[in-house]
Design a protein around this motif. Structure first.
Motif, PDB file in Angstrom:
ATOM      1  N   ARG A 109    -100.472   7.278 -12.048  1.00 39.96           N
ATOM      2  CA  ARG A 109    -100.259   8.250 -10.970  1.00 39.96           C
ATOM      3  C   ARG A 109    -100.212   7.536  -9.613  1.00 39.96           C
ATOM      4  O   ARG A 109     -99.496   7.947  -8.709  1.00 39.96           O
ATOM      5  N   THR A 110    -100.980   6.456  -9.490  1.00 39.69           N
ATOM      6  CA  THR A 110    -101.019   5.705  -8.232  1.00 39.69           C
ATOM      7  C   THR A 110     -99.793   4.817  -8.097  1.00 39.69           C
ATOM      8  O   THR A 110     -99.147   4.757  -7.043  1.00 39.69           O
ATOM      9  N   ASP A 111     -99.438   4.131  -9.205  1.00 40.13           N
ATOM     10  CA  ASP A 111     -98.337   3.164  -9.156  1.00 40.13           C
ATOM     11  C   ASP A 111     -96.979   3.831  -9.010  1.00 40.13           C
ATOM     12  O   ASP A 111     -96.097   3.334  -8.305  1.00 40.13           O
ATOM     13  N   ASP A 112     -96.770   4.947  -9.686  1.00 41.14           N
ATOM     14  CA  ASP A 112     -95.448   5.571  -9.727  1.00 41.14           C
ATOM     15  C   ASP A 112     -95.404   6.941  -9.068  1.00 41.14           C
ATOM     16  O   ASP A 112     -94.470   7.719  -9.304  1.00 41.14           O
ATOM     17  N   ASP A 113     -96.399   7.294  -8.278  1.00 42.35           N
ATOM     18  CA  ASP A 113     -96.480   8.606  -7.637  1.00 42.35           C
ATOM     19  C   ASP A 113     -96.525   9.739  -8.659  1.00 42.35           C
ATOM     20  O   ASP A 113     -96.197  10.885  -8.350  1.00 42.35           O
ATOM     21  N   GLY A 114     -96.905   9.380  -9.912  1.00 37.05           N
ATOM     22  CA  GLY A 114     -97.051  10.403 -10.936  1.00 37.05           C
ATOM     23  C   GLY A 114     -95.738  10.950 -11.457  1.00 37.05           C
ATOM     24  O   GLY A 114     -95.718  11.987 -12.112  1.00 37.05           O
ATOM     25  N   LEU A 115     -94.614  10.257 -11.187  1.00 34.30           N
ATOM     26  CA  LEU A 115     -93.310  10.731 -11.634  1.00 34.30           C
ATOM     27  C   LEU A 115     -92.705   9.778 -12.657  1.00 34.30           C
ATOM     28  O   LEU A 115     -93.032   8.592 -12.698  1.00 34.30           O
ATOM     29  N   SER A 116     -91.797  10.317 -13.497  1.00 28.37           N
ATOM     30  CA  SER A 116     -91.088   9.500 -14.478  1.00 28.37           C
ATOM     31  C   SER A 116     -90.129   8.551 -13.746  1.00 28.37           C
ATOM     32  O   SER A 116     -89.889   8.704 -12.544  1.00 28.37           O
ATOM     33  N   PRO A 117     -89.551   7.570 -14.451  1.00 30.08           N
ATOM     34  CA  PRO A 117     -88.739   6.526 -13.807  1.00 30.08           C
ATOM     35  C   PRO A 117     -87.693   7.029 -12.824  1.00 30.08           C
ATOM     36  O   PRO A 117     -87.502   6.441 -11.751  1.00 30.08           O
ATOM     37  N   ASN A 118     -87.000   8.111 -13.164  1.00 32.51           N
ATOM     38  CA  ASN A 118     -85.966   8.643 -12.269  1.00 32.51           C
ATOM     39  C   ASN A 118     -86.443   9.880 -11.506  1.00 32.51           C
ATOM     40  O   ASN A 118     -85.648  10.590 -10.888  1.00 32.51           O
ATOM     41  N   GLY A 119     -87.737  10.118 -11.580  1.00 30.19           N
ATOM     42  CA  GLY A 119     -88.334  11.202 -10.806  1.00 30.19           C
ATOM     43  C   GLY A 119     -88.020  12.604 -11.289  1.00 30.19           C
ATOM     44  O   GLY A 119     -88.188  13.573 -10.546  1.00 30.19           O
TER      45      GLY A 119
END
Length: 546
Positions: A84-94
């Motif tokens: 959640r911290t590294d990717d803003d909690g979103l999948s690769p393409n958001g």
């Protein structure tokens, strides 16, 4: 190429504890693989179960974005990564809110198998590597270097294949049972994310959200938010879901409300502290989406995703409102179930139960309702047995029970029934007396009325009708003259008294005054109807005298 290598950093004891002990249950372990595919933006996942003469293995294939070599190293093989911290909690393409949070799900593999083969492809490059539990646990360092290979592939060949081998499972696979178990762990299956399961490449089955309740027979359904069971706190937190009550009690493992967050289970089925002494809770199951729980800065979901940390302020407030909601649903269930059962029973016995209640005396109504509601409707009797009991009860205590209990003569009923139904008991008596007088005039041929008519028609002297002449003792002999005279005079004086003591007061006094003062009560009216019924029965047996 030789400088490249894959690394997993770990404490072997941590791996053993989290990997094997937490994910040793097959559905939970496979659920982690499905969740990974979802987070990788897969649209389709195939769970393939194999048993080749006792050699059991599992393959999970998805068409997600796959992983590059660096993503495998930095993300997949990194235990405890806070996604959640590294990717803003979103999948690769958001396009999706990811379900993973703690970075421990990959250890699920080792919960069910010792050998994990992973092939993942992205943008024309495939990486294939193997994770071995025995090798991992025998390493002397805190880094495990799995064997791998890299090769080129079609640029359209994106996705990941995870094969689990050397399984610890002894029993065979049950595809249908596993499909139902998996459906209970997720709530995000739709046209954008489909999961199929097969056994030995035969009979592929689609797992969907409805599968978890497919064998149940819902009687009542509450889609939440719901007008009948409102909860402002839950509505303000955008909680949605479906709770249903079945026709018959559920097995203990099927009861309770499951909580999901972003489509994934966060709390196993329960009733959140509500008192379960009421047998109503044995009929309830369902789910609620509490997405806001997964968006809190603090992680309140247990590592095995079976429960929330209920001792925190935010979860305590949620629990209190869930308890309140379920209490309201249980009450609403009782009311709706009562109405539903009444409709079914009414249809079978052809009795309008509500109408029946409305036509019972007040001192009888509460007792009948109590029997039907508590003994019949709230029991576990089958519908046919309930119908039988209600039918027998109705036969014993019909509409207008006081009226029927007096065994009214058919002519009295015909003359007074409409007024009786309208609760105009005074008019009912008046109409019955009129009918009695009219029939006596017709039978006797006399044109007089009132007491004069009754005195002329009945009695031991100069009577026009005899109410005893047709009767003999059982041995064929006559009854004594005194007995017959007494009955004849009784018919005369009771008939005259009916005119003097009933018809005349009702004709000359206000009914309101008679009723209010109790000089002539409604119960007196019922008693008089019984008297008229007796007089009519005598009249039926009367013979005309010369």
């Amino acid at each position: 190429m030789k400088s490249q290598k894959l690394k997993m950093s770990f404490d072997p004891h941590t791996i053993e504890h989290l990997g094997i002990k937490m994910y040793s249950v097959l559905p939970n372990a496979i659920a982690e693989l499905i969740a990974n595919a979802y987070d990788a933006e897969a649209r389709t996942v195939h769970v393939k179960l194999y048993n080749d003469n006792g050699n059991k293995r599992i393959a999970v294939i998805d068409d997600g974005v796959g992983m590059s070599f660096d993503e495998i190293n930095n993300n997949f093989l990194r235990i405890g990564r806070k996604r959640r911290t590294d990717d803003d909690g979103l999948s690769p393409n958001g396009i999706r809110k990811v379900t993973g949070r703690k970075g421990l799900g990959k250890l699920a593999f080792f919960g069910i198998g010792d050998t994990i083969r992973i092939t993942t492809c992205q943008n024309g490059q495939c990486v294939k590597f193997t994770l071995s539990w025995p090798e991992l646990m025998s390493t002397n360092s805190q880094e495990y270097e799995p064997k791998f290979s890299i090769y080129k592939c079609d640029t359209k060949q994106n996705g990941t294949i995870i094969e689990l081998d050397d399984l610890k499972r002894k029993s065979d696979f049950d595809k249908d049972d596993l499909a139902i178990s998996l459906s209970k762990l997720f709530n995000f299956f739709d046209d954008t994310f489909k999961v199929y399961i097969s056994y030995n490449e035969e009979g592929e089955l689609l797992i969907n959200n409805e599968l978890k309740y497919q064998n149940l027979s819902p009687q009542i359904i509450w889609d939440f938010p719901n007008e009948d069971v409102k909860n402002e706190y839950l509505e303000n937190h955008n909680v949605i879901g479906r709770i249903l009550a079945t026709e018959k009690p559920l097995k203990p493992g099927l009861r309770g409300i499951t909580l999901f967050a972003h489509g994934r289970l966060v709390n196993a089925p329960e009733f959140f502290g509500v008192g379960e002494s009421s047998h109503g809770y044995s009929y309830l199951t369902g789910w609620l989406n509490v997405d806001f729980i997964d968006e809190l800065e603090e992680d309140v979901i247990s590592t095995d995703r079976q429960s929330l940390s209920w001792d925190l302020p935010v979860t305590s407030e949620l629990q209190a409102n869930l308890k309140q909601l379920l209490s309201a649903i249980e009450r609403d269930w009782r009311n709706k179930r009562k109405i539903e059962r009444q409709k079914r029973i009414s249809g079978k016995v052809q009795i309008d139960i509500k109408d029946w209640y409305g036509k019972l005396p007040s001192d009888v109504k509460s007792g009948v309702e109590n029997i039907v509601n508590n003994v019949v409707e709230n029991s576990e009797l089958a519908d046919d047995k309930q119908t039988e009991v209600v039918g027998m009860l109705h036969a014993l205590i019909p509409e207008y029970a006081n009226y029927h209990w007096r065994h009214m003569h058919s002519t009295v009923k015909d003359a007074s029934y409409e007024d009786y139904k309208n609760a105009d008991f005074y008019r009912a008596v008046e109409e019955a007396i009129k009918r009695y007088e009219t029939i006596i005039q017709k039978v006797s041929g006399l044109k007089i009325d009132g007491q004069t008519l009754m005195g002329a028609v009945f009695g031991k002297n100069n009577a026009k009708l005899s109410v005893t002449s047709k009767y003999k003792r059982t041995d064929g002999s006559d009854f004594s003259e005194s007995t017959k005279e007494n009955i004849e005079d009784g018919q005369k004086f009771m008939s005259m008294g009916l005119m003097a003591g009933v018809r005349n007061p009702l004709a000359h006094e206000e009914k309101k005054e008679l009723k209010t003062t109790d000089l002539f009560s409604e119960k007196d009216c019922l008693d008089i109807l019984s008297l008229i019924s007796h007089l009519f029965r005598r009249l039926d047996d009367a013979e005309k005298l010369d």
